[in-house]
Write an enzyme that holds these catalytic residues in place. Sequence first.
Site, short mmCIF file in Angstrom:
data_model
loop_
_atom_site.label_atom_id
_atom_site.label_comp_id
_atom_site.label_asym_id
_atom_site.label_seq_id
_atom_site.Cartn_x
_atom_site.Cartn_y
_atom_site.Cartn_z
CG HIS A 103 -6.39 4.81 -1.94
ND1 HIS A 103 -4.97 4.18 -1.11
CD2 HIS A 103 -6.33 3.94 -3.02
CE1 HIS A 103 -4.46 3.65 -1.78
NE2 HIS A 103 -5.08 3.41 -3.02
CB VAL A 107 -11.49 -0.65 4.91
CG1 VAL A 107 -11.88 -0.16 6.04
CG2 VAL A 107 -12.40 -0.63 3.70
CG ASP A 145 -2.17 0.89 1.06
OD1 ASP A 145 -2.50 1.32 0.13
OD2 ASP A 145 -2.46 1.41 2.44
O1 G3H Z 1 -4.38 3.14 1.70
C1 G3H Z 1 -5.06 3.05 2.68
C2 G3H Z 1 -6.51 3.49 2.59
O2 G3H Z 1 -6.65 4.13 1.55
C3 G3H Z 1 -6.94 3.47 3.84
O3 G3H Z 1 -7.85 4.78 4.39
O4 G3H Z 1 -7.81 4.69 6.82
O5 G3H Z 1 -9.03 6.18 5.74
O6 G3H Z 1 -9.68 3.70 5.60
P1 G3H Z 1 -8.64 4.88 5.80
ZN ZN Z 2 -4.70 4.94 0.70
#
Ligand code: G3H
Ligand code: ZN
Length: 326
Positions: free
Chosen positions: A231, A254, A82
């Site tokens: 995202h 998430v 990620d």
């Molecule tokens: O790359 C990770 C995600 O975009 C998660 O984002 O923590 O706002 O759910 P979030």
């Molecule tokens: Zn993200």
Amino acid sequence: MPLVTGYELLQPALEGGYAVGAFNANNLESVKAVIDACEEKEAPVFLQVSQGAIKYAGLEEAAALVIAAANKATIPVALHLDHGTSYEQNVQCLRAGFTSLMYDGSKDSFEDNIAASAEIARMTHACGIPLECELGLIPKIEDYLTEEQMGPCKRGEVECVLDLMSEAEVAKLYENSTDPDMAVEFRDRTKCDSMAVAIGAIHGMTGRGSKLNFELLQVLMDKVNLPFVLHAASGIPFDQMQKACAMGVCKVNVATRISMALIQGTAERIAAKPDEKDFRKVFDKGMERVKDVVYEYVDLFGCAGKGGAGWYCGPQNVAITKESPE
Ligand code: G3H
Ligand code: ZN
């Protein structure tokens, strides 16, 4: 089953009109809870290792947790990087067994983002692994507000941190959205396999107050013809999430909601039995809460039942950029 590649999760999602959830893998408890919940729902899933997880657990350690759990699972699991930061980090992930990768050059200039993304895509394609890239800026709530400013939200005094941002800050958020013409050029010059698009979501929200720009999403869908990744899903209201999935978004990330569920459940468990002497038992409620969050998202994304016993993806159109030498 052994890990599957991102291609093998995204292609059927595109064809089937659903999205696959991508949940963060930070520790044993979160990995187990996510995979258990997805098995119960027969849902395919990405377990993704964030930059925070690499700092906390270590890249190889986080990967090993996911690989071991996936091998025992009956659902297809892809191990994803990620917000990858460099060519080198993507190579390290390939060596550790990742089957789906990301490079996030969204803070760089358009040309620098293209140059780095294209170089990394060429390398990951040579290994048969897809690359997600980011165009437009998907910010963190911390880019706008200090911990102190977020206090009222954390104390439940306002529904959502977005309500604490100034009008100018909200305007800036939408100005940094993904530009459709640039996205077409980016796709053609990088050969990336999927694109994380900025359409109004903010990472790390503690309430569901994001407002997605669906007009922009539709233009992107029509012009760019790539699998899109949403995202920052923790802050997106459920009706908007469902709409985005129905429009063709095929991977949804998430993280914050998973983290909050683990913390809140664990805190309740410790409060209920403060004299617990076996630390392994204090996570059970937190893991249950994580599972509840995953059940809910998997239903919203429409991927429940898509990774069950009959799952077979078939040969994928894997982009290999170079012929093997004779
Ligand atoms: O790359 C990770 C995600 O975009 C998660 O984002 O923590 O706002 O759910 P979030
Ligand atoms: Zn993200």
